[in-house]
Design a protein around this motif. Structure first.
Motif, PDB file in Angstrom:
ATOM      1  N   SER A   1      29.974  47.194  47.541  1.00  0.00           N
ATOM      2  CA  SER A   1      30.433  45.811  47.592  1.00  0.00           C
ATOM      3  C   SER A   1      29.924  45.167  48.874  1.00  0.00           C
ATOM      4  O   SER A   1      30.254  45.588  49.975  1.00  0.00           O
ATOM      5  CB  SER A   1      31.967  45.754  47.576  1.00  0.00           C
ATOM      6  N   ASN A   2      29.100  44.121  48.728  1.00  0.00           N
ATOM      7  CA  ASN A   2      28.599  43.451  49.921  1.00  0.00           C
ATOM      8  C   ASN A   2      29.686  42.664  50.634  1.00  0.00           C
ATOM      9  O   ASN A   2      29.672  42.555  51.858  1.00  0.00           O
ATOM     10  CB  ASN A   2      27.424  42.532  49.564  1.00  0.00           C
ATOM     11  N   HIS A   3      30.622  42.092  49.889  1.00  0.00           N
ATOM     12  CA  HIS A   3      31.724  41.394  50.550  1.00  0.00           C
ATOM     13  C   HIS A   3      32.482  42.355  51.459  1.00  0.00           C
ATOM     14  O   HIS A   3      32.817  42.027  52.601  1.00  0.00           O
ATOM     15  CB  HIS A   3      32.672  40.776  49.518  1.00  0.00           C
ATOM     16  N   SER A   4      32.753  43.543  50.950  1.00  0.00           N
ATOM     17  CA  SER A   4      33.447  44.544  51.754  1.00  0.00           C
ATOM     18  C   SER A   4      32.598  44.972  52.945  1.00  0.00           C
ATOM     19  O   SER A   4      33.077  45.023  54.092  1.00  0.00           O
ATOM     20  CB  SER A   4      33.785  45.766  50.883  1.00  0.00           C
ATOM     21  N   LEU A   5      31.331  45.261  52.696  1.00  0.00           N
ATOM     22  CA  LEU A   5      30.432  45.716  53.757  1.00  0.00           C
ATOM     23  C   LEU A   5      30.281  44.640  54.828  1.00  0.00           C
ATOM     24  O   LEU A   5      30.432  44.907  56.034  1.00  0.00           O
ATOM     25  CB  LEU A   5      29.072  46.058  53.145  1.00  0.00           C
ATOM     26  N   GLN A   6      29.985  43.421  54.425  1.00  0.00           N
ATOM     27  CA  GLN A   6      29.751  42.345  55.380  1.00  0.00           C
ATOM     28  C   GLN A   6      31.000  42.016  56.189  1.00  0.00           C
ATOM     29  O   GLN A   6      30.933  41.818  57.400  1.00  0.00           O
ATOM     30  CB  GLN A   6      29.257  41.092  54.645  1.00  0.00           C
TER      31      GLN A   6
ATOM     32  N   ALA B   1      39.717  43.790  54.991  1.00  0.00           N
ATOM     33  CA  ALA B   1      40.288  44.535  53.869  1.00  0.00           C
ATOM     34  C   ALA B   1      40.701  43.600  52.742  1.00  0.00           C
ATOM     35  O   ALA B   1      40.496  43.896  51.559  1.00  0.00           O
ATOM     36  CB  ALA B   1      41.484  45.358  54.345  1.00  0.00           C
ATOM     37  N   ARG B   2      41.250  42.465  53.094  1.00  0.00           N
ATOM     38  CA  ARG B   2      41.687  41.508  52.072  1.00  0.00           C
ATOM     39  C   ARG B   2      40.490  40.907  51.329  1.00  0.00           C
ATOM     40  O   ARG B   2      40.518  40.759  50.108  1.00  0.00           O
ATOM     41  CB  ARG B   2      42.510  40.403  52.724  1.00  0.00           C
ATOM     42  N   ILE B   3      39.444  40.587  52.072  1.00  0.00           N
ATOM     43  CA  ILE B   3      38.243  40.030  51.444  1.00  0.00           C
ATOM     44  C   ILE B   3      37.670  41.018  50.441  1.00  0.00           C
ATOM     45  O   ILE B   3      37.300  40.649  49.314  1.00  0.00           O
ATOM     46  CB  ILE B   3      37.199  39.668  52.513  1.00  0.00           C
ATOM     47  N   GLY B   4      37.605  42.293  50.818  1.00  0.00           N
ATOM     48  CA  GLY B   4      37.093  43.303  49.902  1.00  0.00           C
ATOM     49  C   GLY B   4      37.988  43.501  48.698  1.00  0.00           C
ATOM     50  O   GLY B   4      37.507  43.600  47.558  1.00  0.00           O
TER      51      GLY B   4
ATOM     52  N   THR C   1      34.173  49.070  47.016  1.00  0.00           N
ATOM     53  CA  THR C   1      34.810  48.584  48.238  1.00  0.00           C
ATOM     54  C   THR C   1      34.801  49.661  49.312  1.00  0.00           C
ATOM     55  O   THR C   1      34.467  49.405  50.479  1.00  0.00           O
ATOM     56  CB  THR C   1      36.254  48.150  47.942  1.00  0.00           C
ATOM     57  N   ALA C   2      35.162  50.881  48.913  1.00  0.00           N
ATOM     58  CA  ALA C   2      35.185  52.000  49.863  1.00  0.00           C
ATOM     59  C   ALA C   2      33.791  52.277  50.422  1.00  0.00           C
ATOM     60  O   ALA C   2      33.628  52.570  51.617  1.00  0.00           O
ATOM     61  CB  ALA C   2      35.735  53.247  49.180  1.00  0.00           C
TER      62      ALA C   2
END
Length: 279
Positions: free
Chosen positions: A188-193, A217-220, A234-235
């Protein structure tokens, strides 16, 4: 995830999950009327300013330059690799069931405004949390942009490597009002970024770590609620973000940026929220 720059005329879209471009920020403004009458070419001295000053860099361009320096080494491709996701039928069924059966997913209508707000750009959430922009704590803002810019590029590399199908491609009932992005799911790029941005800021300002981690954490998580990512996506984003943050140490431009950001928070100390019961 695309990214805009707060406090910059014209806005613009930056390198998020889908790529993008940086807007044409001005170093020297358009000349005012009568300029050449005041300063004729042959009568004007030149001033040797030496190197391009750090303060003149726009945060977007500076973040991109540091990201390019990091990516110039091939070490990160192996060191940051999240590994192949478990694509066995049992694992996939378990993840799909976890998505479809979660309370958050069942009530995702309550979260849709926030999901949509973060769809193409979540940098504003960090801007509000940290009080940073191109003109307010610019080094801190550059760290946020670095996490977003670099995280996008690193994430896309692994997406291309592992080519994981999106959840809604396997279980169409997971599709939501948020369009499924046209690139692979893992990581997940949202999680990574978001986590890389949090890690970069926290490396400079430890007092902000808890709040930044909570936001990331919430964004992911909301990307899972939207049915766009598996929990393992996400992880993996969190894993890659941590590895990239480790490798950034020693990159000359990054080390200098951390020092500048620390000067923007000279007295920062974390305290418990006074509104919390018992405080």
């Amino acid at each position: 995830m695309r990214r805009r720059d707060f406090g910059s005329e014209g806005g613009g879209e930056g390198g998020g999950e889908g790529g993008g471009f940086l807007p044409p920020y001005e170093l020297i403004s358009k000349k005012p009327p009568g300029w050449h009458d005041i300063y004729a070419d042959e009568e004007t001295d030149f001033v040797d300013v030496g190197e391009f000053p750090i303060a003149a860099w726009h945060p977007s361009y500076r973040a991109t330059a540091i990201a390019a320096d990091f990516l110039s080494s091939r070490e990160w491709k192996l060191s940051c690799d999240p590994g192949q996701p478990d694509l066995g039928e049992a694992a996939i069924r378990a993840e799909l069931k976890a998505l479809a059966g979660s309370d958050l997913y069942g009530n995702r209508g309550n979260w849709i405004d926030e999901i949509n707000a973060q769809k193409n750009d979540f940098s504003g959430y960090f801007a509000c949390l940290l009080g940073c922009s191109p003109t307010s704590r610019p080094a801190t803002w550059t760290l946020v942009l670095l996490g977003i810019e670099l995280g996008a590029l690193v994430g896309q590399y692994y997406k291309g490597k592992y080519k994981r199908a999106r959840p809604a491609q396997l279980l169409t009932t997971l599709a939501s009002d948020v369009a499924t992005p046209a690139h692979p799911s893992y990581p997940s790029n949202h999680s990574l970024q978001a986590h890389l941005a949090a890690n970069c800021v926290s490396a400079a300002v430890e007092a902000c770590r808890v709040n930044c981690d909570k936001l990331a954490a919430r964004i992911g998580l909301l990307r899972e609620v939207a049915g766009l990512h598996y929990p393992s996506d996400t992880a993996a984003g969190i894993h890659v973000a941590a590895k990239v943050a480790e490798l950034l140490n020693g990159v000359e431009g990054y080390d200098a940026l951390l020092k500048e950001a620390r000067l923007e928070w000279p007295t920062a100390v974390r305290h418990p929220n006074p509104m919390k019961a018992g405080q």
